[in-house]
Scaffold this motif. Structure first.
Motif, PDB file in Angstrom:
ATOM      1  N   LEU A  57      26.099  44.500  -9.525  1.00  0.00           N
ATOM      2  CA  LEU A  57      25.020  45.093  -9.538  1.00  0.00           C
ATOM      3  C   LEU A  57      24.882  45.246 -11.422  1.00  0.00           C
ATOM      4  O   LEU A  57      23.837  45.065 -12.085  1.00  0.00           O
ATOM      5  CB  LEU A  57      24.923  46.584  -9.247  1.00  0.00           C
ATOM      6  CG  LEU A  57      24.136  46.587  -8.121  1.00  0.00           C
ATOM      7  CD1 LEU A  57      23.727  47.808  -7.046  1.00  0.00           C
ATOM      8  CD2 LEU A  57      23.056  45.829  -7.619  1.00  0.00           C
ATOM      9  N   ALA A  58      26.096  45.672 -11.705  1.00  0.00           N
ATOM     10  CA  ALA A  58      26.751  45.282 -12.802  1.00  0.00           C
ATOM     11  C   ALA A  58      26.399  43.973 -13.733  1.00  0.00           C
ATOM     12  O   ALA A  58      25.714  43.410 -15.045  1.00  0.00           O
ATOM     13  CB  ALA A  58      27.621  45.614 -13.400  1.00  0.00           C
ATOM     14  N   ILE A  97      20.151  36.401 -10.665  1.00  0.00           N
ATOM     15  CA  ILE A  97      19.993  37.291 -10.612  1.00  0.00           C
ATOM     16  C   ILE A  97      19.560  38.143  -8.549  1.00  0.00           C
ATOM     17  O   ILE A  97      19.691  38.632  -8.380  1.00  0.00           O
ATOM     18  CB  ILE A  97      18.872  37.845 -11.044  1.00  0.00           C
ATOM     19  CG1 ILE A  97      19.254  38.079 -12.426  1.00  0.00           C
ATOM     20  CG2 ILE A  97      18.663  39.889 -11.323  1.00  0.00           C
ATOM     21  CD1 ILE A  97      17.527  38.061 -14.097  1.00  0.00           C
ATOM     22  N   LEU A  98      18.305  37.579  -7.999  1.00  0.00           N
ATOM     23  CA  LEU A  98      18.474  37.548  -6.490  1.00  0.00           C
ATOM     24  C   LEU A  98      20.140  37.948  -6.603  1.00  0.00           C
ATOM     25  O   LEU A  98      19.593  38.700  -5.325  1.00  0.00           O
ATOM     26  CB  LEU A  98      17.075  37.119  -6.142  1.00  0.00           C
ATOM     27  CG  LEU A  98      17.280  36.865  -5.040  1.00  0.00           C
ATOM     28  CD1 LEU A  98      16.478  38.831  -4.928  1.00  0.00           C
ATOM     29  CD2 LEU A  98      15.769  36.251  -4.596  1.00  0.00           C
ATOM     30  N   LEU A  99      20.602  36.370  -6.364  1.00  0.00           N
ATOM     31  CA  LEU A  99      21.918  36.192  -5.836  1.00  0.00           C
ATOM     32  C   LEU A  99      22.467  38.015  -6.364  1.00  0.00           C
ATOM     33  O   LEU A  99      23.382  37.882  -4.902  1.00  0.00           O
ATOM     34  CB  LEU A  99      22.721  34.656  -5.748  1.00  0.00           C
ATOM     35  CG  LEU A  99      21.757  33.792  -5.041  1.00  0.00           C
ATOM     36  CD1 LEU A  99      22.072  32.651  -5.417  1.00  0.00           C
ATOM     37  CD2 LEU A  99      22.279  33.498  -3.919  1.00  0.00           C
ATOM     38  N   TRP A 100      23.154  37.537  -6.975  1.00  0.00           N
ATOM     39  CA  TRP A 100      23.922  38.610  -7.276  1.00  0.00           C
ATOM     40  C   TRP A 100      23.127  40.138  -6.967  1.00  0.00           C
ATOM     41  O   TRP A 100      24.243  41.164  -6.181  1.00  0.00           O
ATOM     42  CB  TRP A 100      24.016  38.708  -9.592  1.00  0.00           C
ATOM     43  CG  TRP A 100      24.766  38.300  -9.703  1.00  0.00           C
ATOM     44  CD1 TRP A 100      24.431  36.861 -10.758  1.00  0.00           C
ATOM     45  CD2 TRP A 100      26.366  38.317  -9.891  1.00  0.00           C
ATOM     46  NE1 TRP A 100      25.449  35.964 -10.930  1.00  0.00           N
ATOM     47  CE2 TRP A 100      26.677  36.553 -10.839  1.00  0.00           C
ATOM     48  CE3 TRP A 100      27.226  38.445  -9.082  1.00  0.00           C
ATOM     49  CZ2 TRP A 100      27.831  36.538 -10.753  1.00  0.00           C
ATOM     50  CZ3 TRP A 100      28.742  38.732  -9.446  1.00  0.00           C
ATOM     51  CH2 TRP A 100      28.890  37.100  -9.819  1.00  0.00           C
ATOM     52  N   SER A 101      22.064  40.901  -6.639  1.00  0.00           N
ATOM     53  CA  SER A 101      21.550  41.848  -6.313  1.00  0.00           C
ATOM     54  C   SER A 101      21.872  41.890  -5.034  1.00  0.00           C
ATOM     55  O   SER A 101      22.246  42.677  -4.460  1.00  0.00           O
ATOM     56  CB  SER A 101      19.851  41.907  -6.110  1.00  0.00           C
ATOM     57  OG  SER A 101      19.921  41.860  -8.184  1.00  0.00           O
ATOM     58  N   SER A 102      21.820  40.644  -4.288  1.00  0.00           N
ATOM     59  CA  SER A 102      21.687  40.447  -2.640  1.00  0.00           C
ATOM     60  C   SER A 102      23.404  40.994  -2.709  1.00  0.00           C
ATOM     61  O   SER A 102      23.365  41.023  -1.402  1.00  0.00           O
ATOM     62  CB  SER A 102      21.414  39.710  -2.272  1.00  0.00           C
ATOM     63  OG  SER A 102      22.820  38.421  -2.841  1.00  0.00           O
ATOM     64  N   LEU A 103      23.885  40.866  -3.573  1.00  0.00           N
ATOM     65  CA  LEU A 103      25.661  41.330  -2.851  1.00  0.00           C
ATOM     66  C   LEU A 103      25.890  42.386  -3.324  1.00  0.00           C
ATOM     67  O   LEU A 103      26.483  43.136  -2.756  1.00  0.00           O
ATOM     68  CB  LEU A 103      26.561  40.402  -3.950  1.00  0.00           C
ATOM     69  CG  LEU A 103      26.885  38.158  -3.969  1.00  0.00           C
ATOM     70  CD1 LEU A 103      27.872  37.876  -4.964  1.00  0.00           C
ATOM     71  CD2 LEU A 103      27.047  37.753  -2.495  1.00  0.00           C
ATOM     72  N   GLY A 104      25.175  42.764  -3.928  1.00  0.00           N
ATOM     73  CA  GLY A 104      25.813  44.307  -4.402  1.00  0.00           C
ATOM     74  C   GLY A 104      25.378  45.122  -3.628  1.00  0.00           C
ATOM     75  O   GLY A 104      25.595  45.867  -2.859  1.00  0.00           O
TER      76      GLY A 104
END
Length: 183
Positions: A57-58, A97-104
């Motif tokens: 998320l960072a 951003i969607l992929l990074w958010s889904s990982l978080g």
């Protein structure tokens, strides 16, 4: 124990009795297999999955607010000077951003499911997290973006999956060793 509680109620010391029971249970927790698994699950969930979620998320916050002052500025700081590739990289920011958010969010779900010992859902969420990681890695590589940060995330994901598999085996062993009335 019921008689001790009734005496505590008569003396109006229910909270002291409950606190004593809690301290005793906490002190003896490491002596039992299920207690050790619970402690290990909390350590893994709060010590590994939650921090990894925070890191992912960072990265989203980094993509949005750090860099040149425009959304995706940090991502585009090392972008190509080629106008066509730069345009493509800029248009890929929402997907990244969607992929990074889904990982978080996936890591937070893994932590929660681990504490609930919901192994089937852990497998499903773990597969989704793995797929999102591979997708993110491939997308960043195709866009010629710096993937060095993501490589360390892939290594950490492998460690997380190994730890989850060990916890699942440990839990299965505890269930198989338990008597039929306690399983």
């Amino acid at each position: 124990m019921q008689a001790e509680f009734e005496i505590a109620v008569e003396d109006e010391r229910q909270m002291a009795f409950a606190a004593g029971c809690l301290v005793t249970a906490w002190r003896d927790m490491h002596r039992h297999g299920d207690g050790r698994l619970t402690l290990a699950s909390y350590t893994l969930g709060l010590g590994l999955f939650v921090p990894m979620a925070a890191v992912h998320l960072a990265c989203v916050i980094d993509f949005l607010f750090v860099g040149t002052g425009v959304p995706g500025g940090a991502l585009l700081a090392g972008a190509s000077a080629n106008p066509v590739l730069g345009w493509t990289q800029a248009r890929s920011i929402p997907a990244l951003i969607l992929l990074w958010s889904s990982l978080g969010v996936g890591h937070l779900c893994l932590a929660w499911l681990l504490l609930n010992r919901d192994w089937l859902r852990i497998f499903k969420v773990g597969a989704a997290v793995g797929a999102a990681t591979v997708t993110l890695l491939l997308l960043m590589a195709v866009l010629l973006l710096d993937t060095t940060v993501l490589i360390s995330h892939v290594a950490m994901l492998a460690i997380e999956f190994i730890a989850l598999a060990a916890a699942a085996r440990w839990h299965a062993r505890l269930i198989s060793n338990a008597s039929p009335g306690t399983a």
